[in-house]
Design a protein around this motif. Sequence first.
Motif, PDB file in Angstrom:
ATOM      1  N   ILE A  35      27.613 -21.693  88.804  1.00 14.45           N
ATOM      2  CA  ILE A  35      28.661 -21.544  89.804  1.00 14.45           C
ATOM      3  C   ILE A  35      28.061 -21.629  91.210  1.00 14.45           C
ATOM      4  O   ILE A  35      27.064 -20.983  91.507  1.00 14.45           O
ATOM      5  CB  ILE A  35      29.386 -20.189  89.643  1.00 14.45           C
ATOM      6  CG1 ILE A  35      29.994 -20.067  88.232  1.00 14.45           C
ATOM      7  CG2 ILE A  35      30.441 -20.017  90.727  1.00 14.45           C
ATOM      8  CD1 ILE A  35      31.141 -20.990  87.961  1.00 14.45           C
ATOM      9  N   LEU A  59      37.450 -18.008  93.447  1.00 19.42           N
ATOM     10  CA  LEU A  59      38.713 -18.585  92.985  1.00 19.42           C
ATOM     11  C   LEU A  59      39.716 -18.791  94.117  1.00 19.42           C
ATOM     12  O   LEU A  59      40.696 -19.520  93.959  1.00 19.42           O
ATOM     13  CB  LEU A  59      39.325 -17.698  91.897  1.00 19.42           C
ATOM     14  CG  LEU A  59      38.500 -17.635  90.599  1.00 19.42           C
ATOM     15  CD1 LEU A  59      39.047 -16.570  89.667  1.00 19.42           C
ATOM     16  CD2 LEU A  59      38.489 -18.991  89.911  1.00 19.42           C
ATOM     17  N   CYS A  64      37.239 -24.980  94.717  1.00 19.20           N
ATOM     18  CA  CYS A  64      36.417 -24.318  93.688  1.00 19.20           C
ATOM     19  C   CYS A  64      36.158 -25.232  92.490  1.00 19.20           C
ATOM     20  O   CYS A  64      35.099 -25.159  91.868  1.00 19.20           O
ATOM     21  CB  CYS A  64      37.047 -23.007  93.246  1.00 19.20           C
ATOM     22  SG  CYS A  64      38.618 -23.153  92.383  1.00 19.20           S
ATOM     23  N   SER A  65      37.104 -26.116  92.167  1.00 19.44           N
ATOM     24  CA  SER A  65      36.911 -27.007  91.025  1.00 19.44           C
ATOM     25  C   SER A  65      35.817 -28.038  91.280  1.00 19.44           C
ATOM     26  O   SER A  65      35.302 -28.655  90.340  1.00 19.44           O
ATOM     27  CB  SER A  65      38.220 -27.726  90.676  1.00 19.44           C
ATOM     28  OG  SER A  65      38.666 -28.508  91.769  1.00 19.44           O
ATOM     29  N   ILE A  68      31.667 -26.532  90.502  1.00 15.02           N
ATOM     30  CA  ILE A  68      31.279 -26.129  89.148  1.00 15.02           C
ATOM     31  C   ILE A  68      30.645 -27.310  88.430  1.00 15.02           C
ATOM     32  O   ILE A  68      30.706 -28.447  88.890  1.00 15.02           O
ATOM     33  CB  ILE A  68      32.495 -25.624  88.330  1.00 15.02           C
ATOM     34  CG1 ILE A  68      33.592 -26.700  88.307  1.00 15.02           C
ATOM     35  CG2 ILE A  68      33.012 -24.310  88.899  1.00 15.02           C
ATOM     36  CD1 ILE A  68      34.749 -26.358  87.407  1.00 15.02           C
ATOM     37  N   LYS A  71      34.599 -27.878  83.694  1.00 12.96           N
ATOM     38  CA  LYS A  71      35.821 -27.093  83.891  1.00 12.96           C
ATOM     39  C   LYS A  71      35.740 -25.720  83.240  1.00 12.96           C
ATOM     40  O   LYS A  71      36.262 -24.733  83.775  1.00 12.96           O
ATOM     41  CB  LYS A  71      37.027 -27.857  83.345  1.00 12.96           C
ATOM     42  CG  LYS A  71      37.416 -29.076  84.181  1.00 12.96           C
ATOM     43  CD  LYS A  71      38.655 -29.747  83.618  1.00 12.96           C
ATOM     44  CE  LYS A  71      39.066 -30.945  84.473  1.00 12.96           C
ATOM     45  NZ  LYS A  71      40.257 -31.617  83.923  1.00 12.96           N
ATOM     46  N   ILE A  74      34.758 -22.274  85.095  1.00 11.56           N
ATOM     47  CA  ILE A  74      35.739 -21.415  85.766  1.00 11.56           C
ATOM     48  C   ILE A  74      36.346 -20.443  84.759  1.00 11.56           C
ATOM     49  O   ILE A  74      36.539 -19.256  85.062  1.00 11.56           O
ATOM     50  CB  ILE A  74      36.831 -22.253  86.451  1.00 11.56           C
ATOM     51  CG1 ILE A  74      36.268 -22.946  87.687  1.00 11.56           C
ATOM     52  CG2 ILE A  74      38.023 -21.369  86.844  1.00 11.56           C
ATOM     53  CD1 ILE A  74      37.298 -23.717  88.492  1.00 11.56           C
ATOM     54  N   GLU A  75      36.652 -20.928  83.564  1.00 14.71           N
ATOM     55  CA  GLU A  75      37.207 -20.062  82.528  1.00 14.71           C
ATOM     56  C   GLU A  75      36.228 -18.948  82.176  1.00 14.71           C
ATOM     57  O   GLU A  75      36.617 -17.785  82.012  1.00 14.71           O
ATOM     58  CB  GLU A  75      37.525 -20.876  81.270  1.00 14.71           C
ATOM     59  CG  GLU A  75      38.577 -21.959  81.446  1.00 14.71           C
ATOM     60  CD  GLU A  75      38.743 -22.781  80.177  1.00 14.71           C
ATOM     61  OE1 GLU A  75      38.691 -22.183  79.077  1.00 14.71           O
ATOM     62  OE2 GLU A  75      38.886 -24.009  80.278  1.00 14.71           O
ATOM     63  N   LYS A  78      36.079 -16.303  84.980  1.00 15.03           N
ATOM     64  CA  LYS A  78      37.236 -15.417  84.913  1.00 15.03           C
ATOM     65  C   LYS A  78      37.086 -14.403  83.776  1.00 15.03           C
ATOM     66  O   LYS A  78      37.309 -13.196  83.966  1.00 15.03           O
ATOM     67  CB  LYS A  78      38.516 -16.227  84.703  1.00 15.03           C
ATOM     68  CG  LYS A  78      38.951 -17.063  85.893  1.00 15.03           C
ATOM     69  CD  LYS A  78      40.211 -17.852  85.531  1.00 15.03           C
ATOM     70  CE  LYS A  78      40.685 -18.707  86.686  1.00 15.03           C
ATOM     71  NZ  LYS A  78      41.882 -19.526  86.325  1.00 15.03           N
TER      72      LYS A  78
END
Length: 365
Positions: A35, A59, A64-65, A68, A71, A74-75, A78
């Motif tokens: 990240i 976030l 933010c996308s 990284i 994908k 990000i999951e 969280k």
Amino acid sequence: MTDLFDYIKWRGDLTFRQDPPNAVDALVFSALSYIHYSGELESSFRARVPLQKAAADFLELKDCSARIRVKRDIELLKAAADSVRFGNCILTRYMERSVPERETQFAAVCFFLDDGSAFLAFRGTDDTLIGWKEDFNMSFQDSVPAQRLALGYLKAFADDFLVPLRLGGHSKGGNLAVFAAAGVSEDIQKRILSVYNNDGPGFTEKMIRDPGYIRIVPKIKTFVPQSSVIGMLLEHEEPYIVVRSNQVSLLQHEIYSWEIIGKKFVEMEEITVDSRFLNLTIKNWISDMTLEERNVLVDAMFDLLASGDVDSALDIFQLKNIRHYLKALSENGNMRKLFSDELRALVAAARKAKQEFDLISKMET
């Protein structure tokens, strides 16, 4: 079969005091190092921010996308931030260095755990062309800039914080963790509890004979998927554990494909025959080149790739760039001959590997 997300759901309500860190936790921290953090962490090297807040700050970013690796990062951020186990970890010493002219790509972050220890996570290769070139440079240089930065990062941290240490990373990040642990003093090495190398490449023969490396080997925990390629490159002295992946071939390098049961990886007896053959072929090919020849080949290859319209490594495969590379090769006889010669050498290395495999098979029967 369960994965990192299932693990966090199952184990996320337990603190590290209640259940000590394990190899799956190390993979979570390694993934979180990819990240590109923002807020206080980005603005101050000495900032101390709980993962919950670091995730919230990240976030909120509109881009933010774009910060990284894949994908699912990000999951994972969280899920980890929402858990008791990871959410209260304190992040500090976040550092990023990207210096194209020095062929350097490095990043690391520290997580303070509630058991009083610290986990230093080193980022693997990003999608920049310079990051990939630095990886290739490992084949002929005793150390590359990212490795030296990792060593300095660990030394400085260990001087400032007299706490038990764990280190880890995925891909090049695993290599950096091992290199740093091998290069510090014996006093610091004694404070290192474990070093987690998740499918990271090995080292030159000079490195694996170094006393510091030999001392740290018992603390290295290396994990590779069954069709590992990256993690089997160069030389390793430490044993490794083979992890089952739900992907195929090179896609198994992706950590979200690694299967987990309970708080352990699903283990397999050995890497696949195809993986062993490919890695033996590559080792034969590299061993037949001098260090200077490796240097020339890597420089030529990346000079060619950089001549295209490339913002990230994936741009190499765009049709317009492929056409450009073919045109450049047709116009540059010296470069065309170099690549042609090395292609023949690679085929010869594959034939040699096949002969070695056939001999082993006869001996086993």
